[in-house]
Design a protein around this motif. Structure first.
Motif, PDB file in Angstrom:
ATOM      1  N   LEU A  89      57.530  87.497  56.541  1.00  0.00           N
ATOM      2  CA  LEU A  89      57.473  86.727  57.789  1.00  0.00           C
ATOM      3  C   LEU A  89      58.556  87.223  58.757  1.00  0.00           C
ATOM      4  O   LEU A  89      58.313  87.431  59.953  1.00  0.00           O
ATOM      5  N   GLN A  90      59.727  87.441  58.215  1.00  0.00           N
ATOM      6  CA  GLN A  90      60.807  87.953  59.060  1.00  0.00           C
ATOM      7  C   GLN A  90      60.449  89.343  59.600  1.00  0.00           C
ATOM      8  O   GLN A  90      60.682  89.641  60.774  1.00  0.00           O
ATOM      9  N   GLN A  91      59.830  90.168  58.746  1.00  0.00           N
ATOM     10  CA  GLN A  91      59.397  91.495  59.210  1.00  0.00           C
ATOM     11  C   GLN A  91      58.386  91.373  60.351  1.00  0.00           C
ATOM     12  O   GLN A  91      58.414  92.142  61.313  1.00  0.00           O
ATOM     13  N   LEU A  92      57.477  90.407  60.220  1.00  0.00           N
ATOM     14  CA  LEU A  92      56.470  90.217  61.273  1.00  0.00           C
ATOM     15  C   LEU A  92      57.136  89.838  62.590  1.00  0.00           C
ATOM     16  O   LEU A  92      56.780  90.349  63.659  1.00  0.00           O
ATOM     17  N   LEU A  93      58.119  88.936  62.519  1.00  0.00           N
ATOM     18  CA  LEU A  93      58.824  88.529  63.740  1.00  0.00           C
ATOM     19  C   LEU A  93      59.550  89.727  64.347  1.00  0.00           C
ATOM     20  O   LEU A  93      59.504  89.956  65.560  1.00  0.00           O
ATOM     21  N   TYR A 116      63.664  82.125  62.441  1.00  0.00           N
ATOM     22  CA  TYR A 116      63.277  83.524  62.683  1.00  0.00           C
ATOM     23  C   TYR A 116      62.930  83.769  64.153  1.00  0.00           C
ATOM     24  O   TYR A 116      63.218  84.829  64.709  1.00  0.00           O
ATOM     25  N   THR A 117      62.291  82.801  64.770  1.00  0.00           N
ATOM     26  CA  THR A 117      61.880  82.991  66.167  1.00  0.00           C
ATOM     27  C   THR A 117      63.124  83.107  67.053  1.00  0.00           C
ATOM     28  O   THR A 117      63.217  84.001  67.909  1.00  0.00           O
ATOM     29  N   VAL A 181      47.775  86.555  64.685  1.00  0.00           N
ATOM     30  CA  VAL A 181      47.749  85.243  64.050  1.00  0.00           C
ATOM     31  C   VAL A 181      48.204  85.432  62.601  1.00  0.00           C
ATOM     32  O   VAL A 181      47.661  86.276  61.883  1.00  0.00           O
ATOM     33  N   VAL A 182      49.207  84.668  62.193  1.00  0.00           N
ATOM     34  CA  VAL A 182      49.722  84.769  60.823  1.00  0.00           C
ATOM     35  C   VAL A 182      49.304  83.511  60.070  1.00  0.00           C
ATOM     36  O   VAL A 182      49.676  82.401  60.456  1.00  0.00           O
ATOM     37  N   TYR A 228      53.396  88.931  49.428  1.00  0.00           N
ATOM     38  CA  TYR A 228      52.530  90.011  49.913  1.00  0.00           C
ATOM     39  C   TYR A 228      51.739  89.580  51.126  1.00  0.00           C
ATOM     40  O   TYR A 228      51.676  88.380  51.447  1.00  0.00           O
ATOM     41  N   LEU A 229      51.187  90.583  51.784  1.00  0.00           N
ATOM     42  CA  LEU A 229      50.505  90.342  53.053  1.00  0.00           C
ATOM     43  C   LEU A 229      49.205  91.126  53.051  1.00  0.00           C
ATOM     44  O   LEU A 229      49.166  92.269  52.582  1.00  0.00           O
ATOM     45  N   PHE A 230      48.138  90.514  53.550  1.00  0.00           N
ATOM     46  CA  PHE A 230      46.868  91.218  53.779  1.00  0.00           C
ATOM     47  C   PHE A 230      46.690  91.327  55.286  1.00  0.00           C
ATOM     48  O   PHE A 230      46.826  90.317  55.991  1.00  0.00           O
ATOM     49  N   ALA A 231      46.352  92.500  55.766  1.00  0.00           N
ATOM     50  CA  ALA A 231      46.101  92.648  57.210  1.00  0.00           C
ATOM     51  C   ALA A 231      45.477  94.012  57.479  1.00  0.00           C
ATOM     52  O   ALA A 231      45.312  94.844  56.573  1.00  0.00           O
ATOM     53  N   HIS A 232      45.183  94.237  58.736  1.00  0.00           N
ATOM     54  CA  HIS A 232      44.703  95.541  59.187  1.00  0.00           C
ATOM     55  C   HIS A 232      45.802  96.585  58.911  1.00  0.00           C
ATOM     56  O   HIS A 232      46.993  96.268  59.026  1.00  0.00           O
TER      57      HIS A 232
END
Ligand SMILES: Cc1ncc(COP(=O)(O)O)c(C=O)c1O
Length: 526
Positions: A89-93, A116-117, A181-182, A228-232
């Protein structure tokens, strides 16, 4: 940095024992799995610890990515692994949000979102919850051209409620180009509602969706930090660029791999927690304290102004929970004995703390009414499943009003279509918040109704079954979140006149499904 809210971990049982001079205490404060890892997982950790601690582990946790890809039918480049799902989540931010960007989420939700935001200097847009759950219609209207990330937690921490698949799709379709969208699904394995998002299916369709999951909860590896994360693949590439080197530790990687090999045994433990959750909730409502529809491994007690006092009193009896002062208390589902101890302690708090006066959801008979609807819905769901594999013959007895007689295909088509009409109608009446009856509904001659039954009568039963289960579970979740004021709303039906919420549920939703299941019963050859 000085202005950042501080992350508060749940208090340990040892600290509570010391503070309250207790002989024993249980920790139900951090949504952990009450069961130890399985022996084969412990052995894998031991082997990894003995052999390789002087070496850096694989930075990308490649073997874990490959195992997850295989298990979920995705390609390896659609998966990232991080230091817990909070690490991802922090990586996404870091990767997506700049100063001036808006990060949108429902509130109350997971407490790291504001931290994080603010850390990346982006702007928080927090949409207040409604029905003790995320308010997805309000979240939709809060999307702007500056929205960069939408964080949706389902099941939500701390309220435990899940959003529906359709609600998520609406958000995915509404966000501007370039926004992500997370879907934070840390508690996904505990969700049983068939209305919850099919995240894997959506990841395949939407390049703007990232799904977070974790080994911390259902897999019981909280201390080893693997998420873990699933995404494009483009999203995976972006988060990998800001991954702290070697942050996914070697013991965690070994344990995650070993856990994936015993997934069936682990899901049996998850099932035990789900059954315990349902048992605990039924007892709470039986005590006259309703809670919102729980889909995770915890329950939310909407104690309002009594929340802080309730946590302290429970703690003094050796039950450590998580307070959200002024709002509620989050209680993790533990072993059966721990849950009994919690319920007993809560029972002892009801009168001294005047819990019913502060409770934000129905109490007394109102709480028991919610449980009765939940039980009827669950029973109807079982009957629908049974009928989906049965043969039916002939036609129903004539409808008293219209004289219509239906074959099983028509009954199924009707069962599958009416939930998506009547639940929004009930919502319309409640959302109006009016002291007067609100016009709603349709009659049997409604052309859309007739057309849907005609069009659906030849469709496969499996399709109808999925639609009926979806709407029953959506109603189950909705009913559990209604406050006393919501239950008091009245609709004005074109022919049946004024109808309160219970009457609508009986006539058009829960009772309506039961009535058509009776018709299917009558079509089973003897
Ligand atoms: C909604 C939510 N997301 C993520 C996490 C973090 O899990 P992890 O241990 O994988 O970092 C939690 C844990 O409390 C959570 O409640």
């Amino acid at each position: 940095v000085a202005s950042l809210p501080v992350y508060k971990p749940g208090k340990s049982a040892e600290v509570a024992m010391r503070e309250h001079a207790l002989d024993s205490a249980i920790k139900l404060a951090s949504n952990e799995n009450p069961y130890d890892p399985l022996p084969s997982v412990v052995e894998a950790i031991r082997v990894a610890a003995a052999g390789s601690m002087h070496r850096y582990a694989d930075h990308r946790a490649t073997a874990v990515r490959e195992a997850l890809a295989k298990r979920h039918g995705l390609s390896v480049d659609q998966i990232a692994v991080g230091c817990g799902s909070v690490g991802l989540l922090q990586q996404l931010l870091l990767a997506y949000a700049d100063p001036g960007d808006e990060v949108l989420y429902g509130w109350r939700s997971f407490e790291v979102y504001p931290i994080y935001t603010q850390t990346v200097g982006a702007t928080i847009v927090a949409v207040p919850n409604r029905f003790e759950a995320l308010d997805m219609p309000a979240l939709l209207t809060a999307i702007t051209e500056r929205t960069r990330l939408v964080l949706v937690t389902s099941p939500n921490n701390p309220t435990g409620t899940a959003i529906s698949h359709d609600e998520l799709v609406a958000v995915l379709d509404a966000v501007p180009e370039g926004a992500l969208v997370v879907l934070d699904e840390a508690y996904h394995e505990y969700a049983r509602g068939s209305h919850v998002p099919d995240a894997l299916g959506l990841v395949r369709r939407y390049p703007n969706l990232a799904v977070l999951r974790t080994f911390s909860k259902a897999y019981g590896l909280a201390a080893l930090r693997v998420g873990y994360l699933f995404a494009h693949p483009e999203v995976v590439d972006a988060v990998d660029r800001v991954l702290v080197p070697f942050t996914v530790n070697g013991l965690g990687q070994a344990a995650a791999l070993a856990s994936l090999q015993v997934a069936a045994e682990l899901s049996e433990r998850v099932e035990r927690t789900v059954l315990e959750r349902e048992r605990t909730v039924a007892v709470l409502r039986g005590l006259g304290l309703s809670v919102p529809d729980p889909q995770a491994n915890f329950v939310w007690l909407p104690a309002g102004e009594a929340a802080a006092a309730l946590t302290m009193k429970l703690e003094s009896m050796g039950v450590v929970t998580r307070p959200f002062p002024g709002e509620g208390v989050r209680v993790t589902i533990g072993t059966p004995a721990e849950n009994d101890r919690f319920v007993e302690a809560l029972h002892a708090c009801i009168d001294p703390l005047e819990l019913q006066a502060h409770w934000l959801l129905p109490t007394g008979g109102g709480a028991r009414r919610v449980q009765q609807y939940v039980e009827r819905i669950d029973a109807a769901r079982e009957r629908v499943v049974e009928h989906s594999v049965r043969a039916h013959r002939g036609a129903t007895s004539p409808d008293p009003q219209t004289g219509e007689q239906w074959d099983a295909g028509q009954v199924w088509a009707h069962l599958a279509e009416f939930g998506s009409f009547w639940l929004p109608q009930l919502q319309l009446v409640i959302d109006a918040g009016s002291p007067w009856p609100v016009p709603f509904g349709r009659t049997k001659s409604d052309p859309h109704r007739i057309a849907a039954i005609e069009a659906g009568r030849a469709h496969p039963v499996g399709e109808h079954l999925a639609a009926v289960e979806y709407s029953l579970d959506a109603v189950r979740a909705y009913v559990a979140g209604l406050a006393d004021a919501d239950w008091s709303r009245v609709g004005q039906h074109p022919t049946l006149g004024a109808m309160d919420v219970s009457h609508q549920l009986d006539e058009f939703l829960v009772g309506h499904v039961e009535q058509h299941l009776d018709q299917l019963d009558s079509l089973v050859p003897s």
